[in-house]
Design a protein around this motif. Structure first.
Motif, mmCIF file in Angstrom:
data_model
loop_
_atom_site.group_PDB
_atom_site.id
_atom_site.type_symbol
_atom_site.label_atom_id
_atom_site.label_comp_id
_atom_site.label_asym_id
_atom_site.label_seq_id
_atom_site.Cartn_x
_atom_site.Cartn_y
_atom_site.Cartn_z
ATOM 1 N N LYS A 9 22.744 -2.926 7.776
ATOM 2 C CA LYS A 9 21.716 -2.064 8.278
ATOM 3 C C LYS A 9 20.338 -2.188 7.871
ATOM 4 O O LYS A 9 19.478 -1.695 8.633
ATOM 5 C CB LYS A 9 22.129 -0.496 7.891
ATOM 6 N N ASN A 10 20.169 -2.842 6.577
ATOM 7 C CA ASN A 10 18.827 -2.850 5.942
ATOM 8 C C ASN A 10 18.178 -3.916 7.046
ATOM 9 O O ASN A 10 16.702 -3.920 6.920
ATOM 10 C CB ASN A 10 18.996 -3.561 4.689
ATOM 11 N N HIS A 11 18.736 -4.835 7.935
ATOM 12 C CA HIS A 11 18.058 -5.790 8.883
ATOM 13 C C HIS A 11 17.524 -5.025 9.904
ATOM 14 O O HIS A 11 17.133 -5.662 10.837
ATOM 15 C CB HIS A 11 19.114 -6.885 9.275
ATOM 16 N N PHE A 12 18.003 -3.793 10.366
ATOM 17 C CA PHE A 12 17.645 -3.038 11.684
ATOM 18 C C PHE A 12 16.833 -1.973 11.178
ATOM 19 O O PHE A 12 17.258 -0.735 10.889
ATOM 20 C CB PHE A 12 19.169 -2.603 11.998
ATOM 21 N N PRO A 13 15.383 -2.087 11.300
ATOM 22 C CA PRO A 13 14.556 -1.148 10.886
ATOM 23 C C PRO A 13 14.599 0.297 11.596
ATOM 24 O O PRO A 13 14.551 1.397 11.064
ATOM 25 C CB PRO A 13 13.159 -1.438 11.241
ATOM 26 N N ILE A 14 14.954 0.300 12.876
ATOM 27 C CA ILE A 14 15.306 1.533 13.763
ATOM 28 C C ILE A 14 16.490 2.409 12.869
ATOM 29 O O ILE A 14 16.456 3.708 13.157
ATOM 30 C CB ILE A 14 15.600 0.987 15.174
ATOM 31 N N LEU A 15 17.474 1.878 12.314
ATOM 32 C CA LEU A 15 18.484 2.605 11.912
ATOM 33 C C LEU A 15 18.088 3.383 10.652
ATOM 34 O O LEU A 15 18.805 4.510 10.450
ATOM 35 C CB LEU A 15 19.741 1.570 11.658
ATOM 36 N N ASN A 16 16.938 3.113 10.065
ATOM 37 C CA ASN A 16 16.585 3.759 8.829
ATOM 38 C C ASN A 16 15.481 4.863 9.341
ATOM 39 O O ASN A 16 14.480 5.138 8.717
ATOM 40 C CB ASN A 16 16.174 2.854 7.833
ATOM 41 N N GLN A 17 15.948 5.804 10.054
ATOM 42 C CA GLN A 17 15.136 6.805 10.325
ATOM 43 C C GLN A 17 16.104 8.114 10.769
ATOM 44 O O GLN A 17 17.346 8.349 10.978
ATOM 45 C CB GLN A 17 14.714 6.591 11.774
ATOM 46 N N PHE A 18 15.173 9.257 10.616
ATOM 47 C CA PHE A 18 16.006 10.532 11.229
ATOM 48 C C PHE A 18 15.802 10.990 12.812
ATOM 49 O O PHE A 18 14.529 10.803 13.198
ATOM 50 C CB PHE A 18 15.406 11.681 10.585
ATOM 51 N N VAL A 19 16.732 11.558 13.199
ATOM 52 C CA VAL A 19 16.573 11.911 14.604
ATOM 53 C C VAL A 19 17.116 13.619 14.704
ATOM 54 O O VAL A 19 17.885 13.756 14.123
ATOM 55 C CB VAL A 19 17.402 11.246 15.657
#
Length: 408
Positions: A9-19
């Protein structure tokens, strides 16, 4: 997660966010996958350093861009194990690829011939064949499915005849996640002299595809479902068939010589690539494929099979849930389900899940015929990728329990 994917998951910046103030749980990968930082940076690098039109200029930037794009074509060739790099046509996406074939193959089809598709198809593998059938007065036959969502192969055998000229089916159903027996479908179609197109949009991110081993005549997919950019597609076609097809569009790049009296066409693959392509997107598709290769399909399949098993086991424990294709022999990438309550629409559940930061797809998934087959308007679809974790599934299950409480 397996050791080689624990930090993916660290390779995918969008996944490290809050919605909606919740950590994002992204389970809409059948619609589009997220992009690793290597792909994002590669597109930025293209526009910062070598942005130029391809195949047309003698200046340095044009030459560099051309080399990069043709290297990407070779990468796709190797990815699919195509025999020749010019059997790889860049398009706008899977839909564009299918339309190209349905248009270009028209001179090889005569009135009274037949086309076979299946009840599991996405609209993009239905409508273009309807267009062709209307233009050429062809019969369009449909392979039905059983209650497990699997193709009834005895019916396929019955539909096949020497009138069958095209068989077009998906590799994996976008609506149900059912894996179709395409090897058997291709062998049987070729015995009656039919061409076969395989819609691989839902397959290429989940399993290794070898078009020579499959002996597919056409294989199509979209880059954005393989961790690549939107607006980029691939059409693989056997050289001899592509040579016999007419161009899909006319304009620049696809010509050899133009006069007002006659136009002659460029050699493959440019015969089918009219106009300025999505150069940046075509180039960074290579970076997406390289990223997948660094993980390897053995690890991908092992991880995603584990996620699928975990998801089925945990979802099936929920009361009043209907899981479609639950007993299908082979599924991959996605699970479709509904809550068995009167007057509850799939979008109601999707809305509540979104408020929990959980992204799923609801509705008919551009596959209305299969929804009609099951007597429903739509489903809730959770679809997986290399970065999907068991914790994501746990959050999905919790979200469904909350939706049940709110919607009863």
């Amino acid at each position: 997660m397996t050791e080689d994917l624990k930090d993916i998951k660290n390779h995918f910046p969008i996944l490290n966010q809050f919605v909606n103030d919740r950590p994002l749980v992204y389970l809409d990968n059948a619609a589009t996958t997220q992009k690793p930082i290597s792909v994002i940076q590669a597109e930025e690098k293209y526009y910062k350093t070598i942005n130029s039109n391809v195949h047309r200029g003698i200046h340095t930037l044009s030459q560099l861009a051309t080399v990069e794009m043709e290297e990407s074509r070779k990468c796709v060739q190797q990815f699919l194990n195509a025999k020749k790099n010019y059997e790889i046509i860049f398009t706008k996406g899977t839909t564009d690829s299918i339309n190209l074939v349905a248009s270009g193959i028209e001179p090889l089809i005569k009135e009274g011939d037949e086309i076979i598709i299946s009840n599991l198809e996405h609209h993009s593998n239905i409508v273009p064949w309807q267009f062709l059938a209307e233009r050429k007065n062809l019969k369009l036959n449909v392979i039905p499915v059983d209650d497990n969502g699997e193709l009834i192969m005895d019916e396929y055998d019955r539909l096949l005849s020497n009138k069958t000229k095209i068989v077009a089916v998906n590799h994996i159903s976008n609506a149900l996640g059912v894996v179709n027996p395409i090897e058997d479908i291709i062998i049987k179609a070729h015995k009656v002299g039919a061409y076969v197109l395989i819609d691989g949009a839902q397959a290429v991110s989940h399993r290794k595809v070898d078009v020579q081993a499959l002996n597919a005549d056409f294989y199509v997919f979209s880059a954005h479902k393989l961790y690549g950019p939107t607006g980029v597609g691939v059409l693989y076609g056997k050289e001899e068939i592509l040579e016999s097809m007419k161009p899909y569009q006319g304009g620049g790049e696809m010509i050899k010589e133009v006069t007002f009296e006659k136009t002659t066409y460029a050699d493959l693959p440019f015969k089918f690539e009219a106009g300025t392509p999505n150069i940046a997107g075509n180039i960074v598709l290579k970076n997406a494929i390289d990223f997948v290769h660094t993980i390897g399909f053995k690890s991908i399949v092992r991880h995603e099979d584990d996620i699928m098993k975990y998801a089925k086991e945990n979802l099936s424990q929920i009361d009043n849930i209907i899981i479609y294709a639950q007993n299908a022999q082979h599924t991959s990438g996605a699970i479709s389900f509904n809550l068995n309550f009167e007057n509850i629409h799939s979008s109601d559940v999707g809305f509540i899940l979104d408020k929990q930061g959980i992204a799923v797809r609801t509705g008919h998934h551009c596959a209305q015929p299969i929804m009609k087959r099951f007597g429903i308007k739509g489903t809730i679809r959770a679809s997986f990728a290399i970065y999907t974790t068991k914790e994501d599934i746990d959050q999905l299950v919790k979200g469904i329990y909350l939706a049940q409480k709110m919607l009863k």
